[in-house]
Structure formats: structure tokens, C-alpha cells
Design a protein around this motif. Sequence first.
Motif, PDB file in Angstrom:
ATOM      1  N   THR A  80     -30.069 -12.910 -28.236  1.00 40.42           N
ATOM      2  CA  THR A  80     -28.838 -12.997 -28.355  1.00 40.42           C
ATOM      3  C   THR A  80     -28.606 -14.446 -28.851  1.00 40.42           C
ATOM      4  O   THR A  80     -27.330 -14.822 -28.776  1.00 40.42           O
ATOM      5  CB  THR A  80     -28.221 -12.900 -27.044  1.00 40.42           C
ATOM      6  OG1 THR A  80     -29.209 -13.874 -26.102  1.00 40.42           O
ATOM      7  CG2 THR A  80     -28.330 -11.456 -26.615  1.00 40.42           C
ATOM      8  N   ALA A  81     -29.494 -15.297 -29.528  1.00 41.99           N
ATOM      9  CA  ALA A  81     -29.220 -16.519 -29.732  1.00 41.99           C
ATOM     10  C   ALA A  81     -28.073 -16.725 -31.202  1.00 41.99           C
ATOM     11  O   ALA A  81     -27.796 -17.603 -31.318  1.00 41.99           O
ATOM     12  CB  ALA A  81     -30.589 -17.307 -29.983  1.00 41.99           C
ATOM     13  N   THR A  82     -28.370 -15.735 -31.833  1.00 42.10           N
ATOM     14  CA  THR A  82     -27.534 -15.578 -33.215  1.00 42.10           C
ATOM     15  C   THR A  82     -26.781 -14.428 -33.280  1.00 42.10           C
ATOM     16  O   THR A  82     -27.156 -13.077 -33.584  1.00 42.10           O
ATOM     17  CB  THR A  82     -28.461 -15.803 -34.528  1.00 42.10           C
ATOM     18  OG1 THR A  82     -28.825 -16.995 -34.399  1.00 42.10           O
ATOM     19  CG2 THR A  82     -27.292 -15.903 -35.622  1.00 42.10           C
ATOM     20  N   THR A  83     -25.256 -14.529 -33.198  1.00 42.44           N
ATOM     21  CA  THR A  83     -24.434 -13.170 -33.195  1.00 42.44           C
ATOM     22  C   THR A  83     -24.464 -13.039 -34.840  1.00 42.44           C
ATOM     23  O   THR A  83     -24.446 -13.773 -35.554  1.00 42.44           O
ATOM     24  CB  THR A  83     -22.924 -13.711 -32.777  1.00 42.44           C
ATOM     25  OG1 THR A  83     -22.816 -14.704 -33.423  1.00 42.44           O
ATOM     26  CG2 THR A  83     -22.845 -13.483 -31.235  1.00 42.44           C
ATOM     27  N   PRO A  84     -24.566 -11.549 -34.963  1.00 45.04           N
ATOM     28  CA  PRO A  84     -24.747 -11.298 -36.568  1.00 45.04           C
ATOM     29  C   PRO A  84     -23.453 -11.318 -37.265  1.00 45.04           C
ATOM     30  O   PRO A  84     -22.222 -11.596 -36.696  1.00 45.04           O
ATOM     31  CB  PRO A  84     -24.861  -9.765 -36.403  1.00 45.04           C
ATOM     32  CG  PRO A  84     -25.218  -9.623 -34.938  1.00 45.04           C
ATOM     33  CD  PRO A  84     -24.710 -10.604 -34.358  1.00 45.04           C
ATOM     34  N   ALA A  85     -23.461 -11.434 -38.508  1.00 41.61           N
ATOM     35  CA  ALA A  85     -22.334 -11.571 -39.577  1.00 41.61           C
ATOM     36  C   ALA A  85     -21.506 -10.407 -39.212  1.00 41.61           C
ATOM     37  O   ALA A  85     -20.157 -11.012 -39.329  1.00 41.61           O
ATOM     38  CB  ALA A  85     -22.848 -11.710 -40.760  1.00 41.61           C
ATOM     39  N   TRP A  86     -21.967  -9.254 -39.192  1.00 44.45           N
ATOM     40  CA  TRP A  86     -20.850  -8.260 -38.964  1.00 44.45           C
ATOM     41  C   TRP A  86     -20.068  -8.539 -37.684  1.00 44.45           C
ATOM     42  O   TRP A  86     -18.728  -8.125 -37.524  1.00 44.45           O
ATOM     43  CB  TRP A  86     -21.428  -6.712 -38.875  1.00 44.45           C
ATOM     44  CG  TRP A  86     -22.406  -6.475 -37.822  1.00 44.45           C
ATOM     45  CD1 TRP A  86     -23.858  -6.655 -37.874  1.00 44.45           C
ATOM     46  CD2 TRP A  86     -22.147  -6.261 -36.410  1.00 44.45           C
ATOM     47  NE1 TRP A  86     -24.291  -6.335 -36.801  1.00 44.45           N
ATOM     48  CE2 TRP A  86     -23.396  -6.288 -35.699  1.00 44.45           C
ATOM     49  CE3 TRP A  86     -20.891  -6.066 -35.430  1.00 44.45           C
ATOM     50  CZ2 TRP A  86     -23.515  -5.729 -34.349  1.00 44.45           C
ATOM     51  CZ3 TRP A  86     -21.126  -5.724 -34.130  1.00 44.45           C
ATOM     52  CH2 TRP A  86     -22.582  -5.781 -33.756  1.00 44.45           C
ATOM     53  N   PHE A  87     -20.484  -8.916 -36.530  1.00 42.89           N
ATOM     54  CA  PHE A  87     -19.859  -9.354 -35.444  1.00 42.89           C
ATOM     55  C   PHE A  87     -18.869 -10.398 -35.690  1.00 42.89           C
ATOM     56  O   PHE A  87     -17.446 -10.312 -35.297  1.00 42.89           O
ATOM     57  CB  PHE A  87     -20.810  -9.758 -34.254  1.00 42.89           C
ATOM     58  CG  PHE A  87     -20.320  -9.993 -33.032  1.00 42.89           C
ATOM     59  CD1 PHE A  87     -20.037  -9.137 -31.963  1.00 42.89           C
ATOM     60  CD2 PHE A  87     -19.926 -11.455 -32.787  1.00 42.89           C
ATOM     61  CE1 PHE A  87     -19.159  -9.426 -30.746  1.00 42.89           C
ATOM     62  CE2 PHE A  87     -19.435 -11.635 -31.643  1.00 42.89           C
ATOM     63  CZ  PHE A  87     -18.886 -10.707 -30.707  1.00 42.89           C
ATOM     64  N   VAL A  88     -19.098 -11.424 -36.061  1.00 38.59           N
ATOM     65  CA  VAL A  88     -18.376 -12.508 -36.668  1.00 38.59           C
ATOM     66  C   VAL A  88     -17.111 -11.987 -37.514  1.00 38.59           C
ATOM     67  O   VAL A  88     -16.126 -12.446 -37.248  1.00 38.59           O
ATOM     68  CB  VAL A  88     -19.062 -13.809 -37.179  1.00 38.59           C
ATOM     69  CG1 VAL A  88     -18.171 -14.894 -37.467  1.00 38.59           C
ATOM     70  CG2 VAL A  88     -20.088 -14.166 -36.320  1.00 38.59           C
ATOM     71  N   ASN A 146     -31.975 -15.439 -24.757  1.00 39.64           N
ATOM     72  CA  ASN A 146     -31.333 -16.244 -25.542  1.00 39.64           C
ATOM     73  C   ASN A 146     -32.278 -17.245 -26.190  1.00 39.64           C
ATOM     74  O   ASN A 146     -33.506 -17.134 -26.150  1.00 39.64           O
ATOM     75  CB  ASN A 146     -30.026 -16.909 -24.859  1.00 39.64           C
ATOM     76  CG  ASN A 146     -29.143 -17.425 -25.888  1.00 39.64           C
ATOM     77  OD1 ASN A 146     -29.179 -18.465 -26.364  1.00 39.64           O
ATOM     78  ND2 ASN A 146     -27.895 -16.654 -25.905  1.00 39.64           N
ATOM     79  N   ASN A 147     -31.862 -18.561 -26.440  1.00 40.52           N
ATOM     80  CA  ASN A 147     -32.594 -19.734 -26.663  1.00 40.52           C
ATOM     81  C   ASN A 147     -32.186 -20.874 -26.760  1.00 40.52           C
ATOM     82  O   ASN A 147     -30.968 -20.990 -27.060  1.00 40.52           O
ATOM     83  CB  ASN A 147     -32.928 -19.527 -28.186  1.00 40.52           C
ATOM     84  CG  ASN A 147     -34.039 -20.540 -28.710  1.00 40.52           C
ATOM     85  OD1 ASN A 147     -35.249 -20.462 -28.216  1.00 40.52           O
ATOM     86  ND2 ASN A 147     -33.752 -21.434 -29.639  1.00 40.52           N
TER      87      ASN A 147
END
Length: 680
Positions: A80-88, A146-147
Motif C-alpha cells: 500500500t506504499a504507492t497508490t497506482p497511476a490508474w488510481f490517481v 505499508n512502508n
Amino acid sequence: MNILSSICYGGDYNPEQWPEKIWYEDARLMQRAGVNLVSLGIFSWGKIEPSDGVFDFGWLDKVIDILYDHGVYINLGTATATTPAWFVKKYPDSLPIDESGVILSFGSRQHYCPNHPQLIMHMKRLVRAIAERYKKHPALKMWHVNNEYACHVSRCFCENCAVAFRKWLKERYKTIDELNERWGTNFWGQRYNNWDEINPPRKVPTFINPSQELDYYRFMNDSILKLFLREREILREVTPDIPISTNFMGPFKPLNYFQWAQYVDIVTWDSYPDPREGLPIQHAMMNDLMRSLRKGQPFILMEQVTSHVNWRDINVPKPPGVMRLWSYATIARGADGIMFFQWRQSRAGAEKFHGAMVPHFLNENNRIYTEVTELGKELKKLGCLVGSRIKAEVAIIFDWENWWAVELGSKPHNKLKYISIVESYYKELYKRNIAVDFVRPSDDLTKYKVVIAPMLYMVKEGEDENLRQFVANGGTLLVSFFSGIVDENDRVYLGGYPGPLRDILGIFVEEFVPYPEIKVNKIYSNDGEYDCTKWADIIHLDGAEPLAAFKGDWYAGLPAVTRNCYGKGEGIYVGTHPNSNYLGRLLEQVFAKHHINPALEVVENVEMQQRETDEWKYLIIINHNDYEVTVSLPKDKTYQNMIDGKCFRGGELRIQGVDVAVLRERDEAGKLESLSKFFG
Ligand code: GLA
Ligand code: GLA
């Protein structure tokens, strides 16, 4: 909480950066290096869920199986540390906004607002999918949630956060009048009539209301903690027996790790001491702090680097042997795991010049991989240390809320750093190899003989009583300048500083004299004169006796350090920042009185700590010098060197430069023979 029966050894593994054939090579090299645990999938959200609601676990299944076949267990990331580009793209308002209204965009990592409703929904769905997928896999040993929460974005000021902040305030203060009172809003005409008039402490014309800012620290810490707790709840439900952790960052101000630590099963943390600093004292201090978060339970060093990082101005490598040395220094203070960022050095991206266990240039004899392999072999012999504990009779008070408050602006001295004042006391314990725990001011202090409170500016309700009882029962409490000044809302205690601690210390402070950075004054006591810097208090005695007085300036002759008998104990007040010679001497006197001694006679730059199980004592001795030293072990004891297995009777022990000894001790000399037999 033992993750493995041996010391955990491995690192962050990012196979998605490499073609499949490298995965097999990695597993082989890991096995050869003694790796038994890797952290996997930390940044893999977009790879696991390539589009909304579509999951692809094929690649991860394969990686985990390959590793497991090679004896490597998994500390599985929840991705969960980076939300993907599609999500953004779908939820652009999930991007965090800074205090000036600037949106932080996609293109690095951690670009999310902790209070965004769809983010929370998507995180929960992802975490459940991962947990369900791997809940029965025998390789799964631990969860890496997460991180480094909040590492890059510790505060968001968006509208979602504003709404959540108002709700949080309402729960805390119930009425708007109470909030006005706590925040002192009659000052500068800041009064609120309604909750929806309140905003996060966004950029304002001049000094923001400090009570508002302090509550925003609390609120953001709580918001981010809630994110963690949401993941934890799912993981606990799906995999009740798998320990859950998230990697802390030691001296990280935005998150109150004492609060967080209640919710992890084991503390894990990341540490990157700069080789330019020489002795890694702050690293030691943070190891002690991290161990103390869960009352002495051993922790895992989740990330360190084999050699150099990439994010300092100049990234100096660790010289040969130093990675090993500092790993042992970490074990000496309670680590049951030594892990690295990262396994294989990246080819692309912002961290391609960050050191790794497998560097860009790999033949199997290169320095870094060889050191990694040798340490891996050694640590295999030290499983006996797993679970052993450190016993300390001295505690230093460390409080995150105090940290937030004391470094808010518009103070008498705005260059004082909490960590560095704490460190100046810690250093004296470090140099003398005195074991120390960190505690909150409200913690149970009964097992300690000495408690040190550096710059305890904020004293919350009930904390003074806890300290009072500690002293009344015979403890020594040592309090530094700028303590006991405000309550939990940053409102000053009237009637003489240090407010609620006055009776314990038998003094009151009438005025502060902060020093310009270049100013040095002197204090004198019956055994000499010592430099002091940073600060002077104008102290009035109210029962205490002076231990030292100021030499110069308009308050010459007035007390600088005082001692007060209170109940069966004493309260010592240090109303300035004396140099190390004075502090060391003062602490030595206190320790002598309480019969607090290091495990062995001190040798310069040689760190020694003791870990204990019910049956055994382990002495870990680290020679930070580049020359050989001799340490004296009690002659009436027998020892076994756990690294080479040899047994011997106490006396003089030579340790090479940049080398360590891990010794198992037994009290009775007569046991030597049976020991040897036992260990073959
Ligand atoms: C942190 C992060 C890692 C990596 C290292 C580099 O610890 O958790 O992902 O970026 O820093 O030092
Ligand atoms: C200015 C302002 C006052 C006060 C002082 C403090 O003069 O007018 O309200 O803030 O500064 O120095």
C-alpha cells in the motif's frame, strides 16, 4: 515474539524490477549468503492490481515459491506504499496537499492523503486480497504493512483532512468554548463560534496558534495510525497467527511511536547512520529507544545499508568491516534481526546508486557480497541470542508530544533541538556502557533507580505525580532546563517554572537567559569549572542546595545546578547546558550512589552491552577503534565465544580493531568443563 528461531537476516526484495531468470539467481545467492527472510511486495500495488479490481498474483506466487524452495521466508508487504497511476487518475483528490495549497503529484511514492475515503476502501480491498491469497503459504512469517508511514508526507492540508480534523476536535473538546479555552483563542482575536470555522494550520500571515498546530500533529499522527489499524484489522482476521509490523524510522518526529508500538507485534525500524559521523551514537540511542517502545521486547532492524546511501549530499561508504560491526552494535542493544535495503541494487529509478547486498558489479568475491555472506554465516551461530533481553536501571524520558510542543516556534530559544539535548545526556551513558531504557513520563518507573528528563517542556496531567512518586520512593530524578513549562495544550504553568515539578526540585525559575550560539559561560562547583552553553536559568532555591553556580554574566554566583531531597529520593535540576565533562561527572556521582555499574570496565570507543535469558548472560563487545584493545573479564567466570565456539576462563581478552566478541557467561568457574562438553 520470535519470528524465526535464528536471527532474521535478509532485506527488501524487489523482484518486479528484474526478469524472471534473475529470480532464480537471487534465490541461489540468498541461500549462499545465509538469508532467511526477505521483505517482498512493498511497492507492488500497481503490479498486483494492474487495473481497478483486477488482481494478478501469478508473478508473486512464483517468486514466493522460488524463495521458499531456497529456505527463504517472507515478510510480506501489503503493497500500500504507492497508490497506482490508474488510481490517481481516477481519484485526483487523493493526492496530498501541503500547507501552501500545493498538490503533491504522482511520480515518486507515498502520494496519498490519509483521510481520502476511496483510498481507504481500495487499500482494504487490496490487503484482504493479498492476505487471502497467501494466508496458508508456509513461507509467510510476518506482515510488513505499508512502508515508513509518513516518511515523505507527514501532513496533508486538504479539505478531506479539514473535515476529519473538525470531527477529531469535537470528540476531544466536546464544546467550542472548551476548544477556545484550550487554544487560548482570545489571543490575537482568534475566537471560533462554530466548528466549521476551524481549519488545518495552513499557511498564515505570521505565527500560527501553537495549540492549533500541536493538535494538528496529534490529529495527523492519529489519521495515519488509523490507516495502519485498518490494515491490521484485516490481517489479524485473515491470519490471526502471523505477526504484524510496520517499519519505524527511529528519530522520526511526526509519529508517536510509543503510541504506535502498542499495535505492532514486534517493533521493526530502519537506520542509516552516516559513516562520516564516526561512532554511531545516535544509532545506538535509537536502538535503545526502539527496544523500549515495547518494554524491552527484541526488535528487528528492518533496513540498513551494506555500504552507502544515495540521498545525502555526499554518500560515503562504510569501510570494510563496519557493516558487520554496526550490525553487532544493533544486536547488542536488542535486535533479533538484521535486514537491509535492499537485496539487489536497482538498475533504474531514484535509488540506483543506493547500496545493496548484491551490488551492480557482482562477481561472488566482491567486497560487499562477501561481507554480507560472512555475516550471514556468523549470525547462524547466534540463534541463542533470540529473545534475550537487556536490563537497565536508568531511564531517559522521551515523549513525542513534548517533542512536537518544544519545537513549535516563538520560543525563548528557537534553535534547541529535543533530540540533540536528549543525546547529550544519552552520550554520557553510551560512553560508560550503562544500559538505558527510554520511557514516557507516565510509564511505570518502579524498576529504575535513576530517571533523566531532558527538556521536558510539556508536563501533562498526572505525569508530575508519577515522577513525584518515583522520587518519593527513593529514585533520583534529573531534570534539565526548560522543563515543566506548559500543559498538554501548550498553556504556561503560572507561578514559577518548572511548574508542577517545583516541589520535587525545590527551586523556582524566574527568568530565562537563552545564549547566542557563540556564547560560552562557566559554571563552578567544589571540584572545578566547566563550560556551559545554550541557556541559563535564573534559579531561586526553595529547599534545594546548589551543586554548581554560574561564573560569569549578571547572574554570576546564582545557582546553575541544584539538588533537592524529596521523600526517600532526590531531584536534581540542571539549569543550563553544561559540557560533557560536567554532565559525565554529575551522572557518575548519581550512579555511584545507586551502585549502577557497567558490565565491564570501560575502554574508550569499545561498546559493551549485556543481553540475558533466564539461564544465560551474553556480553557483546564491539571495538569501534581501528586498533586492538584489551578488555578485562572477571577471573572467576567462564565464557564461551559464540562466534568461534571456544571456551575460556575470564581475565584479559584481546579484541582486534573493528572486531567484536559475543560471549556467553556462566558464573561458576567450575562449569567450564561441562560447558565445553555441552558445546562439543
Ligand atoms: C527507506 C525506505 C526504502 C528505501 C530506503 C533508502 O528506508 O523504506 O524503501 O527508500 O529508505 O535508504
Ligand atoms: C508588534 C505588534 C504587537 C506584538 C509585537 C511583538 O509590535 O503590533 O501586536 O505582536 O509586535 O513584538
